[in-house]
Design an enzyme around this catalytic site. Sequence first.
Site, PDB file in Angstrom:
ATOM      1  N   PHE A 155       0.860  -1.186   0.000  1.00  0.00           N
ATOM      2  CA  PHE A 155       0.000   0.000   0.000  1.00  0.00           C
ATOM      3  C   PHE A 155       0.894   1.232   0.000  1.00  0.00           C
ATOM      4  O   PHE A 155       1.630   1.464   0.958  1.00  0.00           O
ATOM      5  CB  PHE A 155      -0.964   0.055   1.190  1.00  0.00           C
ATOM      6  N   ASP A 240       9.305   2.932   2.014  1.00  0.00           N
ATOM      7  CA  ASP A 240       8.120   3.726   2.346  1.00  0.00           C
ATOM      8  C   ASP A 240       7.849   3.569   3.846  1.00  0.00           C
ATOM      9  O   ASP A 240       7.279   2.578   4.296  1.00  0.00           O
ATOM     10  CB  ASP A 240       6.920   3.259   1.516  1.00  0.00           C
ATOM     11  N   LYS A 269       2.170  10.881   7.253  1.00  0.00           N
ATOM     12  CA  LYS A 269       1.332  10.582   8.421  1.00  0.00           C
ATOM     13  C   LYS A 269       1.815  11.318   9.689  1.00  0.00           C
ATOM     14  O   LYS A 269       1.519  12.493   9.833  1.00  0.00           O
ATOM     15  CB  LYS A 269       1.226   9.075   8.609  1.00  0.00           C
TER      16      LYS A 269
HETATM   17  C1  LIG Z   1      -0.999   5.976   4.243  1.00  0.00           C
HETATM   18  C2  LIG Z   1       0.128   5.502   3.418  1.00  0.00           C
HETATM   19  C3  LIG Z   1       0.461   6.109   2.195  1.00  0.00           C
HETATM   20  C4  LIG Z   1      -0.384   7.208   1.585  1.00  0.00           C
HETATM   21  O1  LIG Z   1      -0.479   8.332   2.391  1.00  0.00           O
HETATM   22  P1  LIG Z   1      -1.637   9.425   2.103  1.00  0.00           P
HETATM   23  O2  LIG Z   1      -1.276  10.561   3.014  1.00  0.00           O
HETATM   24  O3  LIG Z   1      -2.948   8.800   2.448  1.00  0.00           O
HETATM   25  O4  LIG Z   1      -1.537   9.784   0.662  1.00  0.00           O
HETATM   26  C5  LIG Z   1       1.565   5.638   1.515  1.00  0.00           C
HETATM   27  N1  LIG Z   1       2.316   4.635   1.997  1.00  0.00           N
HETATM   28  C6  LIG Z   1       2.022   4.025   3.161  1.00  0.00           C
HETATM   29  C7  LIG Z   1       2.906   2.922   3.652  1.00  0.00           C
HETATM   30  C8  LIG Z   1       0.912   4.418   3.912  1.00  0.00           C
HETATM   31  O5  LIG Z   1       0.608   3.801   5.039  1.00  0.00           O
END
Ligand SMILES: *Cc1c(COP(=O)(O)O)cnc(C)c1O
Length: 414
Positions: A155, A240, A269
Amino acid sequence: MTATIPSRSAEGAAAGPLAPNYHPLPVTLTTGEGAWVRDDAGRTYLDLLAGYSALNFGHRHPALVAAATEQLGRLTLSSRAFDHDLLHPFAEALSELARPVVAGAGADGPQPMVLPMNTGAEAVETAIKAARKWGYDVRGVPPERATIVVAAGNFHGRTTTIVSFSTDPEARDGFAPHTPGFRVVPFGDAEALRDAIDDTTVAVLLEPIQGEQGVVVPADGYWPAVRAICDEAGVLLVADEIQSGLGRTGTTFALELWGVRADLVTLGKALGGGVLPVSAVVGRPDVLGVLTAGTHGSTFGGNPLACAVGIAVVGLLRPGTFQERARTLGAHLHARLATLVDTGLLVGSRGAGLWAGLDVDPARMTGRELCERLLRLGVLAKDTHGSTIRLAPPLVIEADDLDLALDRLTQALR
Ligand SMILES: *Cc1c(COP(=O)(O)O)cnc(C)c1O
């Protein structure tokens, strides 16, 4: 001619102009403080989702509210057409925090570079663009041929390019044509990763721990092997850390659990302290440096309000006390979840730090049903896939409150 818009009432959702791209639990929140929130009927809940880890420091952490409030009285937006007085201090602070996770940085290596954006998806898009441009400019990949290797179950956000390499049909289907140039391999399988890399490959993009997939932690040898494979092949490792980073796993960055450094790291986040969206790519200056003036940008990225909050977030993380809380409270969390597995109330649990994925027996209830039961017992949590739910309490949660939440989880499972 009249168009018929499908009604949502079949699902029992409230009618109105709000787009139906979410199916929230039936609760309407009005206030929050620390790990607690209150709804419009005055009921209180422990928040064990913490905005998918955007609220690592809890609701309205005083230091973050103070930083934002102060900045609201000074300057909120400049655009990147002009510098402002917090832009370089924010980059400086985040760069120093990220030294342990950026390849080559060390204690006195080259200072990691910081490229501020807003949302997580934008940080991932930025990392993809930087990796591709680095591939063409530096690695010498033939034009238009760059590939990036990603993992099944990933994700990384919701943009058209990012959903192009999602393996979740709900996230991906219906949004074609998809962006080409991505290869998917199983998560946790280093040999498959090695086999997917060739002369066109510019980067490997992975979450250290797959959050949305249910807090899936790879085996201990995986990350060191991934680093070695990327080094051998001369491709970038992009981590990520948008959900796993900034204290959640008991270390500042999840990759520190395995002593591995990435070439680019995406953050988001919790970087916005639960106050506003703040994201960034942090990484090797010789890689991020390929994004020269005019090649990439953002109207709001690195705005004064975001920098004020971001600097305060780094300030909270610097002493390591939140990481320590995540370690000790996390050990307690995982021990109690293991007991629930032993007694048969859960079929599995896993995680790192104050972050857990737990599986209920689908024959007993769905993850959604469990979350609805928890809601009635005053605990907020969210299912991810089918019968898996994710727990990510704010790192400020009191030990007693964590125990209270786990007592209620036990009750909900009975
Ligand atoms: C939440 C998330 C994203 C996307 O972040 P948004 O602020 O919702 O665009 C990307 N990578 C990971 C691992 C995430 O948990």
